[in-house]
Design an enzyme around this catalytic site. Structure first.
Site, PDB file in Angstrom:
ATOM      1  N   TRP A   3      67.179  17.596  38.946  1.00  0.00           N
ATOM      2  CA  TRP A   3      66.205  17.737  37.891  1.00  0.00           C
ATOM      3  C   TRP A   3      64.819  17.460  38.684  1.00  0.00           C
ATOM      4  CZ3 TRP A   3      65.514  19.151  33.223  1.00  0.00           C
ATOM      5  CH2 TRP A   3      64.544  18.617  32.471  1.00  0.00           C
ATOM      6  N   SER A   8      60.876   7.412  40.389  1.00  0.00           N
ATOM      7  CA  SER A   8      60.940   8.444  39.240  1.00  0.00           C
ATOM      8  C   SER A   8      59.363   8.420  38.526  1.00  0.00           C
ATOM      9  CB  SER A   8      61.733   7.807  38.209  1.00  0.00           C
ATOM     10  OG  SER A   8      62.051   8.851  37.002  1.00  0.00           O
ATOM     11  N   HIS A  60      69.794   9.870  41.147  1.00  0.00           N
ATOM     12  CA  HIS A  60      68.551   9.428  40.598  1.00  0.00           C
ATOM     13  C   HIS A  60      68.519   7.999  40.541  1.00  0.00           C
ATOM     14  CE1 HIS A  60      64.420  10.050  39.045  1.00  0.00           C
ATOM     15  NE2 HIS A  60      64.661   9.058  38.087  1.00  0.00           N
ATOM     16  N   LYS A  64      55.682   9.002  40.653  1.00  0.00           N
ATOM     17  CA  LYS A  64      54.428   9.756  40.276  1.00  0.00           C
ATOM     18  C   LYS A  64      53.290   8.824  40.269  1.00  0.00           C
ATOM     19  CE  LYS A  64      57.127  11.953  36.724  1.00  0.00           C
ATOM     20  NZ  LYS A  64      57.909  12.989  37.433  1.00  0.00           N
TER      21      LYS A  64
END
Length: 421
Positions: free
Chosen positions: A352, A261, A402, A265
């Protein structure tokens, strides 16, 4: 000026401030856009060799991502000291060596420390390791009672027993499902994890994390082109790597940056900015991570900067609802990791994070890997669910939501065995 009737005023407000940024989950509504060529410089010069990529194109791309997306670190700050807080050569029922190592940094009359939890294969010298942050403290990834509980600020979470932004024993082991510790050890790897809130608390407040150690006199927040939290967390991973180079139990040349998540990044930016990382894994990283921003699918730049204004540098705000103005996209971030192994993973229910955008980003980054003679994602056709593509650039999309699962770790280990270890 004549005022609109109240009902029309409300409609106008909703259209202007909400309607234009409504979340899109339909491929038919993805706007037409050009893919910025990773091998074409901003001045229009074509890159056709490793030398030109490394001397010309890679540096200008890195500068853009630093200045306009993640933010630059004001100056280098090295480890002031490290302390082994605790160690046990017979941890996890004799399977592993455990170390808990505190790194300390000092500057501007301020001090910051964070703790690395290490599990290493018991009978292996110089182990390769996976390094990744966790969201709620090192003690949440294991039932191991010896793992210390952080005193750093944490987001409240009733299901984890976290109140008043304080971590407690109630949250021990709450995230064991995300960390396949025994599978990792059985494969001959070590695991290193850090509570990300110790490096920079995940809130829009730059007073109590690493940033304040590097402020100039009178400064109380980063400048528009200076680091947000993602860059700060990436910095923390690089400093952990500094420590690993001093630890005789770790093969510092084979450290794989892992993240899920927002921390996916982070692992991507860490891998792009520090070539010492031997490989990079991005799990469900989405917008500002592996997913193409110009698709405007799922989470967008405007939404992420509104919800999490501290993650990126302030310069990134100019591209909210204005992705077409971006001269780059996230596949070029992935390309900065070349020729080192890279794994991008998505989840079917995690729209998402735009799984297709993550996949296409992997594909478009592959042409830079080709310069080095490496294989990546050679097709624009997404694989079937639970049917991974394993090359130097790897990708899978699995069933589920997720999260991080054993399926993910099984594939990361298999990929690492083939391309890193």
């Amino acid at each position: 000026m004549k005022l609109l009737p109240y009902s029309l005023s409300i409609f106008f407000f909703l259209f202007m401030f909400i309607g234009s940024s409504q979340t899109n989950y339909e491929e038919s509504k993805v706007p037409a856009f050009a893919i910025p060529d990773p091998l074409l410089t901003f001045s229009g010069y074509t890159i056709n060799s490793v030398k030109k990529w490394e001397k010309v194109r890679r540096p200008e791309l890195l500068r853009f991502f630093e200045n306009d997306i993640y933010g630059k670190i004001p100056k280098n700050l090295k480890i002031d000291s490290y302390t082994i807080l605790e160690q046990d050569d017979h941890a996890l029922n004799g399977k592993a060596k455990r170390k808990q190592v505190e790194l300390t940094f000092k500057n501007n009359n301020k001090t910051l420390s964070y703790t690395i939890l290490l599990y290493l294969p018991k009978n292996k010298v110089k182990a390769p390791i996976f390094l990744g942050y966790n969201f709620y403290g090192n003690h949440t990834i294991t039932e191991d009672k010896a793992v210390l509980i952080s005193s750093a600020w944490a987001n409240n979470n009733k299901s984890f027993g976290i109140e008043n932004n304080t971590l407690t024993e109630a949250s021990r082991g709450k995230r064991t499902h995300r960390w396949a510790v025994e599978k990792i050890l059985d494969a001959g790897y070590g695991l290193a994890t850090i509570y990300y809130g110790e490096v920079d608390p995940d809130k829009n407040d730059f007073s109590d994390g690493i940033h304040s150690l590097l402020y100039q006199q009178g400064q109380n927040q980063p400048k528009p082109a200076e680091w947000g939290s993602i860059a700060a967390w990436s910095w923390g991973m690089a400093r952990a790597l500094d420590y690993f180079e001093k630890d005789a139990d770790i093969d510092a040349s084979k450290v794989i940056a892992f993240g899920h998540s927002r921390l996916g990044k982070t692992s991507l930016w860490a891998g792009a900015t520090d070539k010492r990382f031997a490989g990079v894994i991005s799990n469900n990283s989405g917008c500002g991570g592996a997913a193409l921003s110009k698709r405007k699918f799922g989470e967008t730049i405007a939404v992420i900067n509104d919800r999490f204004p501290h993650w990126f540098c302030d310069n990134f705000n100019q591209y909210g609802d204005n992705e077409e103005a971006l001269p780059v996209d996230q596949h070029q971030l992935l390309a900065l990791i070349a020729p080192r192994p890279l794994y991008i993973a998505s989840a079917e229910e995690d729209q998402w994070a735009d799984p297709r955008g993550e996949f296409l980003s992997s594909h478009y980054a592959t042409q830079v890997y080709h310069l080095y003679g490496k294989k990546g994602i050679e097709t624009k056709e997404m694989p079937m669910l639970n049917d991974p593509i394993h090359n130097t650039v790897s990708y899978h999309i699995r069933t589920g939501k997720h999260d991080v699962t054993d399926y993910d770790w099984e594939n990361y280990i298999k990929w690492a065995n083939a391309f890193v270890k």
